[in-house]
Design an enzyme around this catalytic site. Structure first.
Site, PDB file in Angstrom:
ATOM      1  N   LYS A 178       0.868  -1.178   0.000  1.00  0.00           N
ATOM      2  CA  LYS A 178       0.000   0.000   0.000  1.00  0.00           C
ATOM      3  C   LYS A 178       0.911   1.237   0.000  1.00  0.00           C
ATOM      4  O   LYS A 178       1.437   1.618   1.042  1.00  0.00           O
ATOM      5  CB  LYS A 178      -0.882  -0.007   1.265  1.00  0.00           C
ATOM      6  CG  LYS A 178      -2.242   0.700   1.137  1.00  0.00           C
ATOM      7  CD  LYS A 178      -2.173   2.161   0.827  1.00  0.00           C
ATOM      8  CE  LYS A 178      -1.718   2.997   2.017  1.00  0.00           C
ATOM      9  NZ  LYS A 178      -1.563   4.415   1.626  1.00  0.00           N
ATOM     10  N   GLU A 254       9.834   1.479  10.700  1.00  0.00           N
ATOM     11  CA  GLU A 254      10.831   2.528  10.436  1.00  0.00           C
ATOM     12  C   GLU A 254      10.097   3.848  10.581  1.00  0.00           C
ATOM     13  O   GLU A 254       9.290   4.212   9.702  1.00  0.00           O
ATOM     14  CB  GLU A 254      11.371   2.384   9.021  1.00  0.00           C
ATOM     15  CG  GLU A 254      11.924   1.023   8.674  1.00  0.00           C
ATOM     16  CD  GLU A 254      13.339   0.837   9.190  1.00  0.00           C
ATOM     17  OE1 GLU A 254      13.951  -0.187   8.881  1.00  0.00           O
ATOM     18  OE2 GLU A 254      13.830   1.746   9.894  1.00  0.00           O
ATOM     19  N   CYS A 288      13.810  11.125   6.449  1.00  0.00           N
ATOM     20  CA  CYS A 288      13.669  10.786   7.877  1.00  0.00           C
ATOM     21  C   CYS A 288      15.001  10.890   8.609  1.00  0.00           C
ATOM     22  O   CYS A 288      15.059  11.101   9.805  1.00  0.00           O
ATOM     23  CB  CYS A 288      13.139   9.376   8.016  1.00  0.00           C
ATOM     24  SG  CYS A 288      14.261   8.181   7.281  1.00  0.00           S
ATOM     25  N   GLU A 390       9.190  16.584  14.892  1.00  0.00           N
ATOM     26  CA  GLU A 390       9.655  16.405  13.516  1.00  0.00           C
ATOM     27  C   GLU A 390       8.874  17.335  12.589  1.00  0.00           C
ATOM     28  O   GLU A 390       7.647  17.323  12.581  1.00  0.00           O
ATOM     29  CB  GLU A 390       9.442  14.963  13.086  1.00  0.00           C
ATOM     30  CG  GLU A 390       9.897  14.689  11.658  1.00  0.00           C
ATOM     31  CD  GLU A 390       9.639  13.264  11.249  1.00  0.00           C
ATOM     32  OE1 GLU A 390       8.483  12.815  11.324  1.00  0.00           O
ATOM     33  OE2 GLU A 390      10.606  12.572  10.873  1.00  0.00           O
TER      34      GLU A 390
HETATM   35  N1  LIG Z   1      12.544   5.590   9.567  1.00  0.00           N
HETATM   36  C1  LIG Z   1      12.527   5.609   8.248  1.00  0.00           C
HETATM   37  O1  LIG Z   1      13.264   4.866   7.564  1.00  0.00           O
HETATM   38  C2  LIG Z   1      11.590   6.554   7.545  1.00  0.00           C
HETATM   39  C3  LIG Z   1      11.751   6.698   6.166  1.00  0.00           C
HETATM   40  C4  LIG Z   1      10.895   7.600   5.494  1.00  0.00           C
HETATM   41  C5  LIG Z   1       9.909   8.298   6.173  1.00  0.00           C
HETATM   42  N2  LIG Z   1       9.783   8.120   7.523  1.00  0.00           N
HETATM   43  C6  LIG Z   1       8.784   8.891   8.255  1.00  0.00           C
HETATM   44  O2  LIG Z   1       7.556   8.933   7.514  1.00  0.00           O
HETATM   45  C7  LIG Z   1       6.899  10.187   7.739  1.00  0.00           C
HETATM   46  C8  LIG Z   1       6.575  10.846   6.414  1.00  0.00           C
HETATM   47  O3  LIG Z   1       5.861   9.920   5.609  1.00  0.00           O
HETATM   48  P1  LIG Z   1       4.263   9.926   5.593  1.00  0.00           P
HETATM   49  O4  LIG Z   1       3.743  11.299   5.843  1.00  0.00           O
HETATM   50  O5  LIG Z   1       3.818   9.183   4.385  1.00  0.00           O
HETATM   51  O6  LIG Z   1       3.920   9.051   6.888  1.00  0.00           O
HETATM   52  P2  LIG Z   1       2.458   8.556   7.297  1.00  0.00           P
HETATM   53  O7  LIG Z   1       2.639   7.789   8.529  1.00  0.00           O
HETATM   54  O8  LIG Z   1       1.468   9.649   7.242  1.00  0.00           O
HETATM   55  O9  LIG Z   1       2.042   7.540   6.099  1.00  0.00           O
HETATM   56  C9  LIG Z   1       2.889   6.474   5.754  1.00  0.00           C
HETATM   57  C10 LIG Z   1       2.036   5.402   5.089  1.00  0.00           C
HETATM   58  O10 LIG Z   1       1.128   4.903   6.054  1.00  0.00           O
HETATM   59  C11 LIG Z   1      -0.197   4.956   5.559  1.00  0.00           C
HETATM   60  N3  LIG Z   1      -1.075   5.137   6.702  1.00  0.00           N
HETATM   61  C12 LIG Z   1      -1.416   6.295   7.312  1.00  0.00           C
HETATM   62  N4  LIG Z   1      -2.266   6.061   8.349  1.00  0.00           N
HETATM   63  C13 LIG Z   1      -2.457   4.699   8.374  1.00  0.00           C
HETATM   64  C14 LIG Z   1      -3.233   3.814   9.194  1.00  0.00           C
HETATM   65  N5  LIG Z   1      -3.977   4.281  10.206  1.00  0.00           N
HETATM   66  N6  LIG Z   1      -3.195   2.473   8.936  1.00  0.00           N
HETATM   67  C15 LIG Z   1      -2.439   1.993   7.918  1.00  0.00           C
HETATM   68  N7  LIG Z   1      -1.698   2.787   7.089  1.00  0.00           N
HETATM   69  C16 LIG Z   1      -1.703   4.117   7.333  1.00  0.00           C
HETATM   70  C17 LIG Z   1      -0.172   6.116   4.585  1.00  0.00           C
HETATM   71  O11 LIG Z   1      -1.247   6.035   3.676  1.00  0.00           O
HETATM   72  C18 LIG Z   1       1.184   5.918   3.931  1.00  0.00           C
HETATM   73  O12 LIG Z   1       1.104   4.934   2.915  1.00  0.00           O
HETATM   74  C19 LIG Z   1       7.871  11.020   8.546  1.00  0.00           C
HETATM   75  O13 LIG Z   1       7.539  10.937   9.920  1.00  0.00           O
HETATM   76  C20 LIG Z   1       9.214  10.338   8.329  1.00  0.00           C
HETATM   77  O14 LIG Z   1      10.124  10.542   9.381  1.00  0.00           O
HETATM   78  C21 LIG Z   1      10.618   7.267   8.228  1.00  0.00           C
HETATM   79  O1  LIG Z   2      13.587   9.118   4.597  1.00  0.00           O
HETATM   80  C1  LIG Z   2      14.226   8.161   5.051  1.00  0.00           C
HETATM   81  C2  LIG Z   2      15.191   7.433   4.286  1.00  0.00           C
HETATM   82  C3  LIG Z   2      15.407   6.119   4.512  1.00  0.00           C
HETATM   83  C4  LIG Z   2      16.392   5.457   3.750  1.00  0.00           C
HETATM   84  C5  LIG Z   2      16.501   4.083   3.741  1.00  0.00           C
HETATM   85  O2  LIG Z   2      15.617   3.296   4.336  1.00  0.00           O
HETATM   86  C6  LIG Z   2      17.614   3.447   3.049  1.00  0.00           C
HETATM   87  O3  LIG Z   2      18.555   4.155   2.615  1.00  0.00           O
HETATM   88  O4  LIG Z   2      17.568   2.204   2.918  1.00  0.00           O
END
Ligand SMILES: NC(=O)c1ccc[n+]([C@@H]2O[C@H](COP(=O)([O-])OP(=O)(O)OC[C@H]3O[C@@H](n4cnc5c(N)ncnc54)[C@H](O)[C@@H]3O)[C@@H](O)[C@H]2O)c1
Ligand SMILES: O=C/C=C/C=C(\O)C(=O)O
Length: 486
Positions: A178, A254, A288, A390
């Site tokens: 998804k 993550e 992130c 964040e």
């Molecule tokens: N740790 C990592 O490797 C990493 C990498 C990239 C992004 N992020 C984090 O992701 C965030 C930004 O991405 P975002 O805005 O898409 O995050 P988000 O949590 O809003 O959404 C991520 C995914 O989860 C889905 N989602 C949202 N609510 C849900 C629910 N209740 N049940 C199931 N699925 C659900 C969304 O549709 C999307 O596909 C930031 O906080 C960033 O730090 C972390």
């Molecule tokens: O925004 C977050 C980036 C994550 C990167 C990875 O998970 C990767 O480099 O494998």
């Protein structure tokens, strides 16, 4: 108008309800496609297809057969590089110069590395003595975990989705993906590549839609999914964890971060400035692992601030096709409103706005894009939300420190623990500080330098589990011990 559909059991299908939503180009604000929103029926069909495929040839193939097919997937992405590049940049607005070096190449690499990894990582065996003297042999074998739900974010759509799908498939699982509602296209396009590469129908499935009360929630609530790997916000991770708990399904999370950069006076200033520029502003700050908090030793604080300001003011804001652009838009107007609220909060909390703080003037054709100025602050104290929450935008706050202990205490004071970047030419100090910073990933004199064999993940509220290298095999397989009485 182009439609983006689900990919279920090897076919592109629409939603029975006919419900669709707009996919917006963040650079222009224009609608570029209509995306089908999956209901419970589509999610169930995808899960059933994945279950059926799990019992088909895929998980019974030899490692060599599966590995060859996944190398063909990687080659397929590279063969259609420009298509993936166009799609990713239309969905995200990011500069092509960025996506062509990071997002798309990593899409292919994430299949190649695990197609090989699964063949080269040993398990374990123990000989044991037995009272009758004939002994026994214990040996471990890996088996696929089953049907894996993959939920991915919008900031690095292809990279982060394939970072999970690559190892999941390499280990013989099947997946239901998804993608984020903001960035549906490359995940859908990958279905064509999978088909061409010989991945059996039902191994790779995609359902489009939102999170809560939509495809994401239906997927995490589906009882016939064996485990979930999620990348996204910490709060969302909590919700997914709650759903996965029903039926005791395993999760790999993550999550978000509020990462600290620590710059010592004995750093190589050129490296520290170049690295902090990337960690604060790359991908319009939507990484992130990015650094939104920068701690600088007091004796070089003024020089560091003025040099980072000068470099930030050289950033070229522009659309994907502008070869000179190195700063694209935020993913959406909604995200821009969120980031601008922190820009306002910083002013309310008494920050000095070193540079930026608003919306740039853009040509008429781009006026409706979600553009924002790269921004640097100083002068906030620790109770400001701007340095505790964040933001996920092109901004950072710089504050001085006097001792190593103070820098470590500042870096560790939040409930997040994802990543950190330390800048010092004294490698004993680097090892000492890196060992005390509470983060899953610590870079020294670099940032976002990635060896895909290493452990990747966050501590504290930045995640659960590690992926990367054999850590991915740990999550995407069940390890079985067989005790053979000799
Ligand atoms: N740790 C990592 O490797 C990493 C990498 C990239 C992004 N992020 C984090 O992701 C965030 C930004 O991405 P975002 O805005 O898409 O995050 P988000 O949590 O809003 O959404 C991520 C995914 O989860 C889905 N989602 C949202 N609510 C849900 C629910 N209740 N049940 C199931 N699925 C659900 C969304 O549709 C999307 O596909 C930031 O906080 C960033 O730090 C972390
Ligand atoms: O925004 C977050 C980036 C994550 C990167 C990875 O998970 C990767 O480099 O494998």
């Amino acid at each position: 108008m182009k439609e983006v559909k689900h990919y279920i059991n090897g076919q592109y299908v629409g939603s029975a309800s006919g419900r669709m939503f707009d996919n917006i180009n963040p650079a222009t604000g224009e609608v570029i496609s209509q995306v089908h929103e999956a209901g419970e029926a589509e999610v169930d069909a995808a899960v059933q297809a994945a279950r059926a495929a799990l019992n088909g040839p895929w998980s019974k193939m030899t490692l060599d057969e599966r590995s060859k097919i996944l190398h063909a997937v990687a080659d397929g992405i590279n063969a259609r590089f420009d298509e993936f590049l166009e799609a990713e940049c239309a969905d995200t607005g990011k500069p092509k110069s960025l996506a062509s070096h990071i997002d798309i190449p990593r899409g292919a690499a994430n299949f190649k590395v695990f197609a090989d990894m699964v063949k080269n990582v040993a398990t374990e065996a123990f000989e044991m003595a037995t009272p009758d003297g004939t002994g026994a042999l214990n040996y471990a074998v890996r088996r696929p975990k089953g049907v894996i739900g993959v939920i991915s974010p919008w900031n690095l759509p292809l990279l982060l989705m394939t970072w999970k799908v690559g190892p999941a498939l390499a280990c013989g699982n099947t997946v239901v993906v998804k993608p984020s509602e903001e960035t549906p296209t490359t995940t859908a396009l990958l279905g064509e590549v999978m088909k061409e590469a010989g991945v059996p129908d039902g191994v790779y499935n995609v359902v489009q839609g939102y999170g809560g009360d939509s495809a994401g929630a239906f997927l995490t609530a589906h009882p016939d999914v064996d485990g979930y790997t999620f990348t996204g916000e910490t709060r969302t991770g909590e919700l997914i964890m709650q759903n996965a708990a029903k039926g005791v399904r395993d999760i790999s999370l993550e999550l978000g971060g509020k990462n600290a950069g620590i710059v010592f006076a004995d750093c190589d200033m050129d490296k520290a400035i170049e690295g902090t520029m990337r960690s604060a502003f790359a991908n319009c700050g939507q990484v992130c692992l990015g650094t939104e908090r920068v701690y600088v030793e007091r004796s070089i604080f003024d020089e560091f601030v003025s040099r980072l300001k000068a470099e930030a003011e050289k950033l070229v804001i522009g659309p994907p096709d502008d070869a000179t652009a190195n700063l694209g838009p935020l993913i959406s107007q909604k995200q821009r409103d969120k980031v601008l609220s922190y820009y306002q909060q910083a002013v309310n909390d008494g920050a000095t706005v070193v540079t930026g703080g608003g919306i740039p003037d853009m040509p008429d054709a781009l006026k409706n894009g979600s553009w924002i100025q790269p921004t640097i602050w100083t002068g906030l104290n620790n109770d400001s939300a701007v340095i505790n929450e964040e933001i996920f935008g092109p901004c950072c706050h710089i504050q001085p420190f006097d001792t190593e202990e103070e820098a470590i205490e500042q870096a560790n004071r939040l409930p997040y623990g994802l990543a950190s970047a330390i800048w010092t030419e004294n490698l004993s100090r680097a090892a000492r500080v890196a060992g005390q910073v509470e983060a899953g990933i610590v870079w020294v004199n670099s940032w976002f330098l990635r060896d895909l064999r290493t452990a990747f993940g966050g501590s504290k509220q930045s995640g659960i589990g590690r992926e990367g290298g054999e850590h991915s095999l740990e999550f995407y397989t069940e390890l079985k011990n067989i005790c053979l009485k000799l």
